[in-house]
Design an enzyme around this catalytic site. Structure first.
Site, mmCIF file in Angstrom:
data_model
loop_
_atom_site.group_PDB
_atom_site.id
_atom_site.type_symbol
_atom_site.label_atom_id
_atom_site.label_comp_id
_atom_site.label_asym_id
_atom_site.label_seq_id
_atom_site.Cartn_x
_atom_site.Cartn_y
_atom_site.Cartn_z
ATOM 1 N N GLY A 87 -3.980 1.954 3.748
ATOM 2 C CA GLY A 87 -2.989 2.311 2.867
ATOM 3 C C GLY A 87 -1.999 1.183 2.574
ATOM 4 O O GLY A 87 -2.121 0.335 1.755
ATOM 5 N N SER A 183 -9.338 -1.573 5.740
ATOM 6 C CA SER A 183 -8.148 -1.858 4.813
ATOM 7 C C SER A 183 -6.971 -2.269 5.433
ATOM 8 O O SER A 183 -7.093 -3.014 6.548
ATOM 9 C CB SER A 183 -8.201 -0.468 3.858
ATOM 10 O OG SER A 183 -7.288 -1.044 2.709
ATOM 11 N N TYR A 184 -5.981 -1.392 5.243
ATOM 12 C CA TYR A 184 -4.804 -1.705 6.090
ATOM 13 C C TYR A 184 -4.759 -1.458 7.432
ATOM 14 O O TYR A 184 -3.882 -1.714 8.072
ATOM 15 C CB TYR A 184 -3.479 -1.029 5.186
ATOM 16 C CG TYR A 184 -2.349 -1.624 5.770
ATOM 17 C CD1 TYR A 184 -1.569 -2.614 5.336
ATOM 18 C CD2 TYR A 184 -1.496 -0.894 6.701
ATOM 19 C CE1 TYR A 184 -0.485 -3.212 5.693
ATOM 20 C CE2 TYR A 184 -0.426 -1.613 7.203
ATOM 21 C CZ TYR A 184 0.467 -2.673 6.740
ATOM 22 O OH TYR A 184 1.395 -3.335 7.221
ATOM 23 N N ASP A 386 -16.202 -5.798 -2.909
ATOM 24 C CA ASP A 386 -14.815 -5.370 -2.927
ATOM 25 C C ASP A 386 -13.978 -6.679 -3.551
ATOM 26 O O ASP A 386 -14.062 -7.762 -2.654
ATOM 27 C CB ASP A 386 -14.309 -4.965 -1.490
ATOM 28 C CG ASP A 386 -12.881 -4.623 -1.286
ATOM 29 O OD1 ASP A 386 -12.238 -4.187 -2.406
ATOM 30 O OD2 ASP A 386 -12.351 -4.736 -0.158
ATOM 31 N N HIS A 438 -15.194 -1.845 -1.030
ATOM 32 C CA HIS A 438 -14.297 -1.622 0.137
ATOM 33 C C HIS A 438 -14.549 -0.678 1.059
ATOM 34 O O HIS A 438 -14.245 -0.882 2.272
ATOM 35 C CB HIS A 438 -13.027 -1.301 -0.843
ATOM 36 C CG HIS A 438 -11.566 -1.368 0.146
ATOM 37 N ND1 HIS A 438 -11.204 -2.661 0.309
ATOM 38 C CD2 HIS A 438 -10.770 -0.455 0.475
ATOM 39 C CE1 HIS A 438 -10.056 -2.464 1.186
ATOM 40 N NE2 HIS A 438 -9.753 -1.081 1.066
#
Length: 466
Positions: A87, A183-184, A386, A438
């Site tokens: 996130g 991701s994060y 992505d 992603h």
């Protein structure tokens, strides 16, 4: 010391051990999920969920969901894998568990579940953690915690969670343990890995028997991530030549924490030129959800409006089904969740936590260097459709490590078809998955499963076309 006193002390120690064992057993049994609403019958594996307190003074407690391997598949000997979404501020239950690697998928009615044939729990016991506090069902009794979350506290709380969770589930002590995420979580995973590695130093048989980590489409190094992202946009025809040049000239994320006015203007122009696409999967239609959220590179929210589209290949609206399912009172009761009566609806991501993020180092590469030198298993994977954290960003970041190549770039195969490409470096393996966005396991579940199996077996991706 007299023999009688020694005997008494030994007896008291035994009583304490029995008491602790009984306590952990009762806590574990309290967390057992007998059946989720809408769940298929006879799933063949055990699942548990509940809360683990990570800071008593602040009242921070993190919510977890453990999905064990099927009992017929030697679950007691299979490794434990912690999965983290990023996130920052997004739920691992919403994404990793419900639409990527978990055994269940949510139907469009938001009430019933169906089985995922490529669930990773067929290979490992999966532990999903909603982190930090304020994300999903995880909560804090200290309101300020929601406004000052950051990388460091997230990693420390996750470590405390694991230590305390293992007291409740002692059967996983000394078990091979891996961390995975996307991701994060490209920040979360190596940072937590570093804490575990450093605190395990000097311990002969550590309780957290950490073996390595796996990250996908991961935020890794600000400078290389942005350079690679702008290049991806341009080479895939998403932006104009002039905007690409302006982005390169005005956006210096390697030395500045905050983008310049000119850079922000160029980023807005790039978004306008990209048009109505799903940036997380540029070749598939977006969901017709007018309240959908797009995220920029740092994970902050940007409003977006998607028109009605024909759904192709996969269902892009799965996130909406999660918002319905996990807010049903009977679902929360089955999960032993929301026990404090959180004054807001469960959501896939937290606006507050994501928008008020405090500390975020520019680069994870120094941690990679430390853990590579330690001999830990490190794999990085990337879906090549992505545009948010694209494959070019990942390749630039890995290239910056200047690792010797052991096996040069080659195609890997699934049933005679190219599933992606791979390169093996000294201390790190890179795997791309063709056609995946992603969330790689959402778009290419079978290929992601093959990749995960290869990771656990520490074998290179299949070379053969057979």
């Amino acid at each position: 010391m007299s023999a009688s006193l020694v005997s008494v002390l030994g007896f008291l120690s035994l009583l304490l051990l029995v008491s602790c064992s009984s306590s952990s057993s009762s806590d574990r049994e309290r967390d057992r999920v007998t059946e989720l609403p809408g769940q298929p019958t006879n799933v063949g594996f055990f699942q548990y969920s509940g809360y683990v307190t990570v800071n008593k003074q602040a009242g921070r407690a993190l919510f977890y969901w453990l999905i064990e391997s099927p009992t017929s598949r030697n679950a007691e000997s299979r490794p434990l894998v912690l999965w983290l979404n990023g996130g920052p501020g997004c739920s691992s239950v919403a994404y990793g568990a419900a639409e990527e690697i978990g055994p269940f998928r949510i139907r469009s009615d938001g009430k019933t579940l169906y089985m995922n044939p490529y669930s990773w729990n067929k290979l490992a016991n999966l532990l999903f953690l909603e982190s930090p506090a304020g994300v999903g069902f995880s909560y804090t009794n200290t309101t300020s915690d929601l406004y000052n979350a950051g990388d460091q506290r997230t990693a420390e709380d996750a470590y405390t969670f694991l230590v305390n969770w293992l007291e409740r589930f002692p059967q996983y002590k000394h078990r091979d343990f891996y961390i995975a995420g996307e991701s994060y979580a490209g920040h979360y995973v190596p940072q937590l890995s570093q804490i575990i590695y450093e605190r395990n130093k000097g311990i002969q048989n550590p309780v957290l028997n950490f073996k390595g980590f796996l990250v996908g489409n991961a935020v890794t190094d600000d400078y290389n991530d942005y350079v690679g992202t702008f290049e991806y946009w341009w080479t895939h025809g998403l932006i104009s030549d002039s905007t690409y040049q302006t982005l390169k000239d005005t956006c210096d994320f390697g030395s500045s924490q905050h983008p310049s006015v000119e850079c922000i203007r160029a980023l807005n122009m790039a978004e306008s030129e990209q048009g109505n696409i799903d940036p997380y999967s540029i070749y598939t239609h977006p969901c017709n959800d007018t309240s959908a959220l797009r995220r920029n590179l740092r994970g902050h929210y940007v409003s977006s409006h998607y028109p009605l589209q024909v759904l192709l290949a996969y269902d892009p609206c799965t996130e909406r089904y999660s918002k319905v399912y996990f807010n049903h009172p009977e679902v929360q009761k089955a999960f032993h969740a929301n026990v404090t009566g959180i004054p807001y609806a469960w959501d896939t991501c937290s606006d507050i936590v994501g928008n008020y993020w405090e500390d975020s180092p520019k680069s994870m590469l120094p941690i990679y260097q430390e853990l590579i030198a330690a001999g830990l298993r490190i794999w990085v994977f990337s879906g090549d459709t992505d545009s948010v954290v694209p494959v070019t960003a990942t390749r630039y970041s890995i290239d910056a490590l200047k690792l010797p190549t052991l096996v040069n770039w080659y195609p890997w195969y699934d049933n005679g078809k190219v599933g992606g490409w791979s390169q093996v470096y000294k201390g790190l393996t890179l795997v791309t998955i063709t056609g995946a966005g992603h969330e790689v396991p959402l778009h290419r579940p079978r290929q992601a499963f093959i990749m995960f199996r290869s990771f656990l077996e520490n074998k290179s991706m299949p070379h053969s076309t057979n």
